[in-house]
Motif scaffolding. Structure first.
Motif, mmCIF file in Angstrom:
data_model
loop_
_atom_site.group_PDB
_atom_site.id
_atom_site.type_symbol
_atom_site.label_atom_id
_atom_site.label_comp_id
_atom_site.label_asym_id
_atom_site.label_seq_id
_atom_site.Cartn_x
_atom_site.Cartn_y
_atom_site.Cartn_z
ATOM 1 N N ALA A 135 -21.141 47.564 10.598
ATOM 2 C CA ALA A 135 -21.643 46.957 11.830
ATOM 3 C C ALA A 135 -22.984 46.289 11.563
ATOM 4 O O ALA A 135 -23.288 45.232 12.122
ATOM 5 C CB ALA A 135 -21.769 48.009 12.925
ATOM 6 N N ASN A 136 -23.782 46.910 10.707
ATOM 7 C CA ASN A 136 -25.088 46.331 10.408
ATOM 8 C C ASN A 136 -24.927 44.985 9.686
ATOM 9 O O ASN A 136 -25.664 44.035 9.962
ATOM 10 C CB ASN A 136 -25.920 47.310 9.581
ATOM 11 C CG ASN A 136 -27.392 46.917 9.592
ATOM 12 O OD1 ASN A 136 -27.914 46.511 10.632
ATOM 13 N ND2 ASN A 136 -28.034 46.980 8.441
ATOM 14 N N ASP A 137 -23.953 44.897 8.795
ATOM 15 C CA ASP A 137 -23.682 43.614 8.146
ATOM 16 C C ASP A 137 -23.304 42.557 9.180
ATOM 17 O O ASP A 137 -23.796 41.428 9.152
ATOM 18 C CB ASP A 137 -22.518 43.765 7.149
ATOM 19 C CG ASP A 137 -22.921 44.640 5.962
ATOM 20 O OD1 ASP A 137 -24.142 44.927 5.825
ATOM 21 O OD2 ASP A 137 -22.023 45.049 5.197
ATOM 22 N N PHE B 229 -24.043 42.555 12.287
ATOM 23 C CA PHE B 229 -25.248 42.303 13.088
ATOM 24 C C PHE B 229 -26.075 41.201 12.421
ATOM 25 O O PHE B 229 -26.508 40.235 13.055
ATOM 26 C CB PHE B 229 -26.024 43.629 13.158
ATOM 27 C CG PHE B 229 -27.302 43.607 13.942
ATOM 28 C CD1 PHE B 229 -27.298 43.792 15.315
ATOM 29 C CD2 PHE B 229 -28.530 43.450 13.296
ATOM 30 C CE1 PHE B 229 -28.485 43.821 16.037
ATOM 31 C CE2 PHE B 229 -29.716 43.472 14.008
ATOM 32 C CZ PHE B 229 -29.699 43.656 15.380
ATOM 33 N N GLY B 230 -26.252 41.327 11.125
ATOM 34 C CA GLY B 230 -27.000 40.320 10.370
ATOM 35 C C GLY B 230 -26.335 38.954 10.455
ATOM 36 O O GLY B 230 -26.983 37.938 10.743
ATOM 37 N N GLU B 231 -25.039 38.957 10.250
ATOM 38 C CA GLU B 231 -24.267 37.719 10.300
ATOM 39 C C GLU B 231 -24.414 37.030 11.655
ATOM 40 O O GLU B 231 -24.603 35.814 11.761
ATOM 41 C CB GLU B 231 -22.795 38.023 10.022
ATOM 42 C CG GLU B 231 -21.890 36.793 10.039
ATOM 43 C CD GLU B 231 -20.403 37.156 10.159
ATOM 44 O OE1 GLU B 231 -20.093 38.368 10.306
ATOM 45 O OE2 GLU B 231 -19.571 36.246 10.126
ATOM 46 N N PHE B 232 -24.389 37.865 12.690
ATOM 47 C CA PHE B 232 -24.471 37.365 14.074
ATOM 48 C C PHE B 232 -25.779 36.599 14.296
ATOM 49 O O PHE B 232 -25.774 35.447 14.707
ATOM 50 C CB PHE B 232 -24.354 38.566 15.028
ATOM 51 C CG PHE B 232 -24.534 38.247 16.487
ATOM 52 C CD1 PHE B 232 -23.610 37.461 17.162
ATOM 53 C CD2 PHE B 232 -25.626 38.742 17.207
ATOM 54 C CE1 PHE B 232 -23.765 37.186 18.509
ATOM 55 C CE2 PHE B 232 -25.776 38.464 18.553
ATOM 56 C CZ PHE B 232 -24.846 37.688 19.206
ATOM 57 N N TYR B 233 -26.894 37.232 13.977
ATOM 58 C CA TYR B 233 -28.172 36.575 14.257
ATOM 59 C C TYR B 233 -28.406 35.398 13.309
ATOM 60 O O TYR B 233 -28.981 34.372 13.694
ATOM 61 C CB TYR B 233 -29.315 37.581 14.228
ATOM 62 C CG TYR B 233 -29.304 38.419 15.491
ATOM 63 C CD1 TYR B 233 -29.704 37.842 16.708
ATOM 64 C CD2 TYR B 233 -28.848 39.733 15.498
ATOM 65 C CE1 TYR B 233 -29.663 38.585 17.886
ATOM 66 C CE2 TYR B 233 -28.801 40.467 16.652
ATOM 67 C CZ TYR B 233 -29.209 39.899 17.852
ATOM 68 O OH TYR B 233 -29.156 40.607 19.007
ATOM 69 N N ASP B 234 -27.931 35.534 12.065
ATOM 70 C CA ASP B 234 -28.074 34.405 11.130
ATOM 71 C C ASP B 234 -27.307 33.200 11.634
ATOM 72 O O ASP B 234 -27.791 32.067 11.590
ATOM 73 C CB ASP B 234 -27.541 34.800 9.748
ATOM 74 C CG ASP B 234 -28.476 35.792 9.071
ATOM 75 O OD1 ASP B 234 -29.597 35.983 9.597
ATOM 76 O OD2 ASP B 234 -28.076 36.393 8.048
ATOM 77 N N THR B 235 -26.107 33.444 12.121
ATOM 78 C CA THR B 235 -25.258 32.336 12.553
ATOM 79 C C THR B 235 -25.812 31.649 13.797
ATOM 80 O O THR B 235 -25.882 30.439 13.871
ATOM 81 C CB THR B 235 -23.831 32.840 12.838
ATOM 82 O OG1 THR B 235 -23.385 33.581 11.710
ATOM 83 C CG2 THR B 235 -22.870 31.686 13.122
ATOM 84 N N ILE C 67 -17.383 47.253 18.678
ATOM 85 C CA ILE C 67 -16.125 47.963 18.401
ATOM 86 C C ILE C 67 -16.193 48.537 16.990
ATOM 87 O O ILE C 67 -15.873 49.702 16.748
ATOM 88 C CB ILE C 67 -14.897 47.021 18.536
ATOM 89 C CG1 ILE C 67 -14.775 46.501 19.965
ATOM 90 C CG2 ILE C 67 -13.624 47.763 18.136
ATOM 91 C CD1 ILE C 67 -13.600 45.549 20.182
ATOM 92 N N LEU C 68 -16.677 47.718 16.071
ATOM 93 C CA LEU C 68 -16.792 48.150 14.678
ATOM 94 C C LEU C 68 -17.772 49.319 14.558
ATOM 95 O O LEU C 68 -17.500 50.319 13.885
ATOM 96 C CB LEU C 68 -17.250 46.955 13.820
ATOM 97 C CG LEU C 68 -17.403 47.196 12.324
ATOM 98 C CD1 LEU C 68 -16.117 47.734 11.714
ATOM 99 C CD2 LEU C 68 -17.801 45.890 11.620
ATOM 100 N N TYR C 69 -18.891 49.174 15.245
ATOM 101 C CA TYR C 69 -19.884 50.247 15.220
ATOM 102 C C TYR C 69 -19.287 51.564 15.751
ATOM 103 O O TYR C 69 -19.413 52.627 15.148
ATOM 104 C CB TYR C 69 -21.110 49.835 16.037
ATOM 105 C CG TYR C 69 -22.034 50.974 16.380
ATOM 106 C CD1 TYR C 69 -22.713 51.664 15.364
ATOM 107 C CD2 TYR C 69 -22.231 51.389 17.698
ATOM 108 C CE1 TYR C 69 -23.562 52.725 15.662
ATOM 109 C CE2 TYR C 69 -23.070 52.439 18.002
ATOM 110 C CZ TYR C 69 -23.724 53.118 16.987
ATOM 111 O OH TYR C 69 -24.538 54.171 17.289
ATOM 112 N N ALA C 70 -18.591 51.466 16.895
ATOM 113 C CA ALA C 70 -17.998 52.662 17.493
ATOM 114 C C ALA C 70 -16.982 53.298 16.546
ATOM 115 O O ALA C 70 -16.933 54.518 16.390
ATOM 116 C CB ALA C 70 -17.340 52.317 18.830
#
Lengths: 324, 143, 652, 489
Positions: free
Chosen positions: D318-320, D322-328, D348-351
């Motif tokens: 999920a952390n990966d 998360f990074g992808e999300f803000y970078d994109t 969902i992935l985090y859960a």
């Protein structure tokens, strides 16, 4: 002839009934293949207008959930009655009024004040409260007329069958759908689910002693319940005996007593009164003061015994139209 | 409350004690308000709280249930206690539902207490008259 | 089938018609739904009135009848018979009381007429739902079970046996006779208790119609009136009744040369051996071996001199408990009483100080067959000169028993008389009130007074030892309102009567009801004093409440007569208002079983349903009120009938 | 000029209506989100025993009953001063994360899915489950349905019922897990993880690889610069079950961090006479009307908000993401409302990863599942908070000495979003409706503005009876409904 048309609709409800319909999971494909769903707001983008355009009696059946709480609900309910051969009250709110039906016993004015003026974090120095007709700068917003109390569906329109539960279990929903599809139409007023009470299917029924006599009623959070032993015999109020079975005793298997969402059995006029009857009767005391004291410890009889059934109960008899 | 309001009162009496008291009241020519209509059961233990609500629903303004004195007068051992337990719980429920619990009265009247019967019925009728009508309309459909 | 109702309104002369406009009411009734014919008549219960109904039944094809007249209690039976004669099931009739419940209790004529209409409307609504009710009859077994073989049980057994009924007489002690067997003399006649009791005991033993079970207890009673199945548990006495000839040589030959163990029969003032009889004339004269004290049982290593001395080898250490089942039609409970345990009220010093006895111990001491051979002695062997009798010990006292034990005053007077008579002691009776209200009792009281017995109306505060082994009684003289003291040599505590400690268990086994103290409940305190609330079960003697011997005997004879009346009728009719359980609806929740006061409903585990024994059902309907599945309906009082009646009295 | 009525609004959990007013040019003057009924939970819960609250308050919403149930049980823990046992807490957390997986999945695939998978402007007959099945194939659809079912079956096993569970009691849970359940749980956790990875992949394929969609997602019509609020753990990571409430300003700086007991100090509610919903805002910033920006106290909650208040995610995959999300997206906080969909699949992935962690914890299978609360003989107040799928959910209970409710306050997720949702409706309507031109696709794009929040109007209107008639009226500036046109005609 095409596939039979059915409709699903919600009035004042929580969405749990829709969840229960979706929870038939892969069988939903069978249902979709067998019927033509004409309206189902949770999943399909058909609107009221699609309903209005239908011929009278065009739908074979409609499953209506939620209680009736305003004039708009009533209008739609009447529309469904016209368009549908069979109307099925689906879920506890539609069938008996449901948990929000407990509102019946409360004063609406105090509610408005509590929520909009005295709310814990409300900042409302001008004491504005919602109005049914709002006008400002030539703008007018209407809100439907809200009824004094929630109504069960059959207090408003004629209902053919009932699917009980809060929410109904996927199995009882499927049973209703399959029964109607099979063409073996039950007699009017039929309630799906078991013909017998929950005790009949309860896994703990065999642990119940022949005579259940209770010295004191305990509240579930006060004791550690033995999950292998009849809760009533442990002195905790369980409404299994007075509640229609067919739910697979899910709450019991979840470690908690029955709270009665499947409603009464055939021929019972008032669920809560019947619950009061047996609960009070099994109290093991022959001392008038002790009886009063012990029963006083049931903190909320109305909410306990009429949790799902107050609007449709004998307690209230004002019907829509009687209000004015 | 209208001046000429005549309350309707249903009296559910057990066969062995209070019904006998009512018969004695009759043979002794004691009068009480005609508003009271007696329905008999063998025992107050037979009284289902549904009967009370049914009576209210059908237009009763007050309901009185009377049986044999506790602890030992009951012909069926402890039917009077069984009723009393239901009464206590039902009363509290009525109150929560906004129906004045005074509209449901509970008494013990033995077969010999015709005078008490007269007094109680007269008193109760007056009390309900003061409370006024219980505005509940009759629902369609029969039994 | 179409419902066709006939309504019959009685004028009862002017009793009804004088207040109620019967014509108006008839007109009203005739328009009610399903009413085919409505008539009024001067006296509906008269022969012509009855004939009118019978004729209408046939002519109009009526299948429901409403009679508006007096009450169900008065004439219900009459009109049910009328229906029967007309060919209808008698329970298709509904009586509406417009006399007792209307014309006689309503002042205004208009109101009375309106009320009559509403009551008849209710009757008409209700009768729609009536269904035929069939009652059944069951034969009655002619045997009788009597529980307890004191004077009450013995008397009842003899009455029944003499009438040719077979009696099973069950006694939990090893020997019959109960408390009366312990007494020396009886008041007020002072005849010897054993002289009048022993012949009756022998008669019991010798009567072929009496099967005696001593040292036995009733385990349970199943079934219902007329057809009880009784299970009796016989405890092992280790002496075989079939072999023992009653020579008592086992007692003589016991390894214990002297009696060493407390004798229960002698109330703790006498001793017995491990093998014993209560007293030499005991019935049955078959000793009991007490395993608690017998060396053979305690160690397994006794030389068994008793067995060696037994001429018939009747001693059998391997005897086991035995279960016997018998069938009876009626049960008489004569379980008797126990005396108040005087140690509970500590102010009397009983059990702590010497020379304080209870009345029942005094009976044993006075008895010439008792442990002292009838000698009255202090513990130091001397003869008491000054004796106090204290009444109301454990009675008329809110802390113990609020009631008066009824017999103690007379026992005290008897003992005072006997002590003066036998040892010339100076006797003082401390009393609350003297109650001497039986035949010859007051005269006896006067006689004892004149004999020089002292009477002090006093409330004892404490009894404490004083010098020379004497006892000081501190008491309030309630006539003088002064605290006084009196020194005596001996104190007799006049203990009250109580139910047995295990009354709850006994009550359950016999399925009887009790007062809160534990006395057996009669069906009606005045009109049915020997009948219990459970059909076919009768009560006799002090188990019902403390009573003296004449009252006990009278009640025992009455109970026997009641039992006989039931047996000789030969059948019992089932209660019409019994309940029915619909298997299709019953969920097996057992709420009905929980509330049935008569154990008429049982759980069928296999089918997971409740089943009713209509023989046991008394028709209270508590289960019908409770049944959450609406599986139970009560004949003549179904939910539908009651809903209809309630709706009827309310609808305009 | 025309008037458009769309009723009921569909594919959401809840009920209300939108009123759009057009000026003479046929452009949008003002759009209102109106919620029109009163359900009275805050009224009728009074007088009920407090221990019944977990079962009663969850009837506010049948979609997120687990959230209400859990917030309620936590309020009871607090009320009775009793902590759940280690095992009980793990069972609750397991249930909660299972719920997060299935609820987010339901929204992504069934409620919002048609907009994403089938297309915002696809014909309405296809914008539904059937359309999705057609698009993704029966096999994939069956996989989704089956996975969701196996998660919900487990929830039923733990909670008694899936919809309206019964297992929560103050100090613990009603039912424990057995060692025999371990294997099934581990298997399920693997399936859930696989499912969540596939779902993220689906989102990437559908949206990120489709420029048209990405442009729509990052359209200014769906953008508001508001405050964001959510629970975080001690490392300021996204948290569902417990933790302090963290608020960041529109620039992403921490504005406040407080325990739930202090919510009254930080949050306030605004009332408008034209709707039954109360609008939550930041008390110390203040109510400035329906406007965004740093000076307006309007906040936002739900998946996007939770990611915005977090510095990272507590689990590796999920952390990966998360990074992808803000970078994109290229900003933090992300202000695009539709990005809630992406945030949701990351959650969902985090859960799913959390579930894996919990089922491998030995303590989950312990026997000690309840601490019995000490009897309360005094008036008490208890607070409970969770992150519902739709955002921060607060229950506050006040009881008398018998433990009977005398008062309660419920701050539900959608209420926290209500003000921003009004902004969204208004902005989207103004953006898409020009010159009086309206069609089904345009209306759906307006609906997408609220749908992205996964709003639960049943929740938002817990004080409101009923829901579900979601009209869309378009009127002229005199407020008159001009002509009746039915979408789809």
């Amino acid at each position: 002839m095409g596939k039979p048309k059915v409709g699903f609709y919600w009035f004042a409800s929580c969405g749990g009934c829709e969840e229960s319909q979706v929870d038939i999971a892969e069988k939903i494909v069978d249902v979709i293949n067998a019927v033509d769903i004409a309206i189902w707001p949770v999943a399909l983008d058909f609107k009221d207008s699609d309903l209005e355009r239908m011929e009278d009696g065009e739908m074979v059946a409609c499953f209506l959930n939620g209680a009736i709480t305003n004039s708009e609900h009533r209008r739609i309910a009447e529309l469904f009655r016209r368009k549908s051969k069979y109307v099925i009250a689906y879920g506890a709110c539609s069938y008996m009024g449901g948990i929000p039906g407990l509102e019946v016993s409360k004063d609406k004015k105090s509610l408005i004040e509590r929520v909009y003026i005295k709310g814990d974090i409300v900042v409302n120095p001008e004491k504005k409260v919602p109005v049914t007709e709002y006008t400002e700068d030539g703008i007018k917003i209407d809100i439907p007329e809200i009824y004094e109390r929630p109504y069960s569906l059959d207090e408003v329109i004629d209902v053919d069958f009932y699917v009980p539960g809060c929410p109904p279990t996927p199995n009882v929903f499927l049973d209703a759908v399959n029964t109607l599809l099979s063409g073996k139409i039950p007699e009017k007023g039929y309630v799906f689910g078991s013909r017998k009470s929950l005790c009949n299917e309860c896994p703990l029924n065999k642990t119940k002693p022949e005579k259940v006599l209770v010295k004191e009623f305990k509240r579930p959070h006060e004791v550690i319940l033995d999950p292998e032993k009849c809760y009533l015999a442990q002195g905790v109020i369980c409404l299994g005996p007075v509640t229609r079975g067919g739910c697979d005793a899910l709450c019991i298997k979840g470690g908690m007593p029955c709270t009665g969402c499947f409603g009464p059995l055939d021929g019972i006029k008032d669920y809560g009164a019947k619950a009061i009857s047996y609960i009070a009767s099994i109290l093991d005391s022959k001392d008038l003061d002790e009886i009063r004291r012990t029963l006083e410890k049931i903190p909320d009889p109305l909410g306990t015994f009429y949790r799902y059934s107050l609007p449709g109960s004998l307690m209230y008899r004002k019907r829509i139209g009687d209000e004015k | 409350m209208s001046e000429n309001f005549e309350p309707k009162i249903v009296a559910i009496f057990c066969y062995w004690c209070t019904s006998q008291a009512a018969e004695l009241a009759g043979t002794s020519r004691m009068t009480y308000p005609p508003n009271v209509r007696i329905v008999k059961t063998m025992c107050t233990g037979r009284v289902d709280p549904q009967f009370i609500l049914w009576a209210f629903r059908n237009g009763a303004d007050g309901v009185i249930v009377s049986g044999c004195h506790p602890p030992n007068d009951c012909h069926y051992e402890d039917g009077n206690f069984k009723w009393f337990r239901k009464y206590v719980l039902l009363s509290r429920t009525l109150e929560q539902a906004g129906i004045d619990p005074k509209r449901l009265r509970q008494e013990w009247i033995s077969a010999s207490e015709a005078d008490k019967l007269k007094k109680v019925l007269t008193e109760f009728t007056e009390e309900i008259r003061q409370l006024g009508p219980l505005n509940h309309t009759i629902r369609e459909g029969g039994v | 089938m179409e419902t066709r109702i006939g309504v019959y309104i009685c004028h009862c002369g002017t009793n009804i018609a004088g207040k109620v406009n019967v014509d108006e009411v008839r007109e009203y009734a005739s328009h009610l739904k399903n009413v085919v014919v409505a008539r009024n008549y001067m006296f509906m219960c008269s022969e012509p009135g009855q004939e009118m109904i019978i004729k209408d039944i046939k002519e109009y094809g009526l299948n429901r009848i409403v009679v508006a007249a007096c009450t169900e209690t008065l004439h219900g039976h009459t009109f049910r018979e009328v229906a029967k004669k007309g060919g209808l099931n008698p329970y298709l009739v509904q009586m509406v009381s417009i006399r007792e419940f209307d014309s006689w209790v309503t002042e205004d004529k208009v109101e009375a007429t309106e009320k009559a209409k509403s009551l008849i409307r209710a009757g008409v609504y209700r009768v729609n739902y009536h269904t035929p009710v069939e009652t059944t009859t069951y034969p009655v077994d002619s045997n009788v079970l009597i529980v307890g073989a004191g004077i009450a049980g013995i008397t009842a057994a003899l009455v029944l046996a003499d009438a040719g009924k077979h009696v099973y007489l069950v006694e939990r002690q090893g020997f019959i006779g109960g408390n009366m067997a312990k007494f020396d003399k009886t008041f007020p006649t002072l005849d010897c208790a054993s002289c009048i009791l022993t012949p009756k005991m022998s008669a019991v033993k010798n009567n072929p119609n009496i099967t005696l079970f001593t040292y036995s207890e009733v385990e349970k009673i199943d079934g219902f009136v007329g057809n009880f199945d009784v299970t009796i548990r016989k405890k092992p006495r280790y002496v075989r009744e079939d072999l023992c000839i009653g020579c008592l040589s086992c007692i003589e030959n016991c390894v214990y040369k002297e009696p060493r163990f407390m004798s229960e029969f002698d109330e703790g003032i006498g001793k017995r051996k491990p093998v014993y009889v209560s007293f030499p004339q005991a019935i049955p004269l078959v000793p009991v071996i007490d395993p608690e004290t017998c060396i053979q049982f305690r160690t397994g290593k006794c030389v068994q001199t008793c067995l060696k001395g037994c001429p018939t080898k009747a001693i059998d250490f391997s005897m086991k408990e035995e279960i016997v089942k018998v069938k009876v039609g009626a049960v008489i409970a004569a379980t008797g009483f126990k005396v108040f345990d005087a140690t509970r009220d500590t102010k009397y010093g009983f059990g702590r100080y010497p020379n304080i006895y209870t009345t029942i111990q005094m009976e044993r001491m006075l008895n010439s067959a008792g442990p002292t051979g009838g000698e009255i002695r202090l513990q130091d062997g001397s003869i008491p000169k000054e004796v106090a009798i204290i009444n109301c010990v454990g009675s008329r006292n809110e802390n113990f028993n609020a009631y008066c034990s009824r017999v103690c005053c007379m026992i005290g007077l008897k003992h005072a008389h006997m002590l003066r008579d036998s040892i010339g002691a100076n006797v003082t009776i401390f009393y609350t009130d003297i109650r001497a209200n039986g035949k010859g009792y007051e005269e006896f009281y006067r006689k004892v007074m004149l004999e020089g017995v002292n009477f002090v109306r006093g409330e004892v505060a404490s009894i404490i030892p004083s010098e020379n082994n004497r006892l000081t009684i501190v008491f309030e003289d309630t006539l003088l309102s002064r605290v006084r003291k009196k020194d005596v040599d001996m104190v007799i505590l006049n203990v009250g009567l109580e139910p047995h400690d295990d009354w709850e268990d006994v009550r359950k086994v016999l399925n009887l009801t009790c007062t809160k103290e534990g006395w057996l409940m009669e069906k009606h305190p005045k009109l049915a004093p020997v009948t219990s609330l459970s059909d076919g079960r009768f009560i006799a003697g002090a188990a019902q409440f403390p009573k003296d011997i004449p009252d006990t005997v009278a009640q025992a004879e009455a109970a026997a007569a009641e039992a006989m009346s039931l047996i000789d009728r030969g059948f019992v009719e089932s209660e019409p208002n019994v309940i029915r359980i619909d298997e299709e609806r019953c969920s097996g929740c057992r709420m009905c079983i929980s509330v049935c006061p008569f154990s008429a409903i049982t759980y069928n585990e296999e089918k997971n349903i409740a089943e009713v024994n209509t023989g046991l059902c008394k028709g209270c309907g508590a289960c019908a009120a409770v049944c959450p599945s609406k599986a139970i309906s009560q004949n003549n009082f179904t939910d539908e009938e009651l809903y209809a009646e309630i709706m009827g009295v309310l609808r305009e | 000029m025309k008037e458009i009525t769309v009723s009921p609004l569909t594919r959401l959990e809840g009920h209300g209506k939108i009123e759009i007013f057009l000026n003479d040019e046929g452009n949008v003057e003002k759009a209102y989100l109106v919620i029109d009924e009163l359900r009275g939970f805050e009224n009728f819960c009074r007088g009920r025993p407090s221990e019944d609250m977990p079962q009663i308050t969850q009837r506010i919403c049948g979609v997120c009953p687990t959230a209400h149930h859990t917030a309620s049980v936590k309020a009871l823990d607090d009320l009775y001063s009793v902590q759940p046992t280690t095992t009980a807490r793990l069972i609750r957390e397991l249930m909660y994360h299972l719920f997060m997986v299935e609820d987010h999945a339901l929204h992504f695939y069934i409620l919002a899915g048609p907009d994403i998978i089938v297309g915002p402007r696809a014909p309405k007959e296809e914008r539904n489950v059937v359309g999705i099945i057609k698009k993704i194939g029966l096999e994939t659809a069956s996989y989704i349905i089956k996975t969701r079912k196996s998660v919900r079956d487990m929830m039923q096993y733990i909670g008694g019922k899936t919809v309206h569970p019964v297992f929560g009691l103050p100090g613990g849970v009603a039912k424990g897990l057995r060692n025999e359940d371990r294997e099934r749980l581990i298997e399920l956790s693997k399936a859930a993880k696989e499912f969540s990875i596939k779902t993220l992949e689906t989102f990437r394929n559908l949206v990120l690889k489709n420029k048209e969609y990405l442009d729509l997602f990052m359209s200014d019509y769906y953008r508001h610069e508001t405050y964001y609020m959510g629970l975080v753990n001690s490392r300021n990571q996204d948290e569902f079950y417990d933790g302090p409430i963290r608020v960041v300003d529109p620039r992403g700086n921490e504005y406040a961090k407080f325990p739930v007991h202090d919510y009254e100090k930080h949050l306030a509610e605004h009332v408008e006479p034209w709707t039954f919903v109360r609008f939550t805002y930041l008390r110390n910033v203040g109510w400035k009307g329906f406007v965004d920006g740093k000076d307006s106290g309007i906040i936002s909650v739900a998946p996007l908000a939770r990611l915005n208040v977090s510095e990272s995610m507590a689990t590796p995959l999920a952390n990966d993401a998360f990074g992808e999300f803000y970078d994109t997206v290229g900003e933090k906080p992300v202000h695009y409302t539709l990005m809630n969909h992406w945030a949701r699949v990351i959650e969902i992935l985090y859960a799913a990863e959390k579930i894996e962690e919990i089922v491998n914890n030995e303590d989950l299978y312990g026997k000690n599942i309840r601490n019995i609360p000490q009897r309360v003989n005094e008036k008490r107040t208890g607070y409970g908070v969770v992150e519902a799928p739709r955002g921060t959910l607060i229950h506050k209970y006040v009881t008398d000495e018998r433990g009977v409710m005398v008062d309660l306050d419920l701050i539900v997720a959608t209420q926290n979003n209500a003000a921003r949702m009004s902004l969204s409706i208004d902005k989207a309507a103004k953006g898409f409706i020009k010159g009086g031109n309206v069609d089904d696709g345009i209306i759906n794009m307006v609906e997408m503005a609220y749908r992205a929040y996964d709003p639960c109007l049943a929740c938002a209107t817990h004080e409101i009876t009923g829901m579900h008639i979601f009209d869309l009226n378009i009127r002229n500036n005199k407020g008159e409904i001009i002509k009746r046109t039915v979408i789809g005609d």
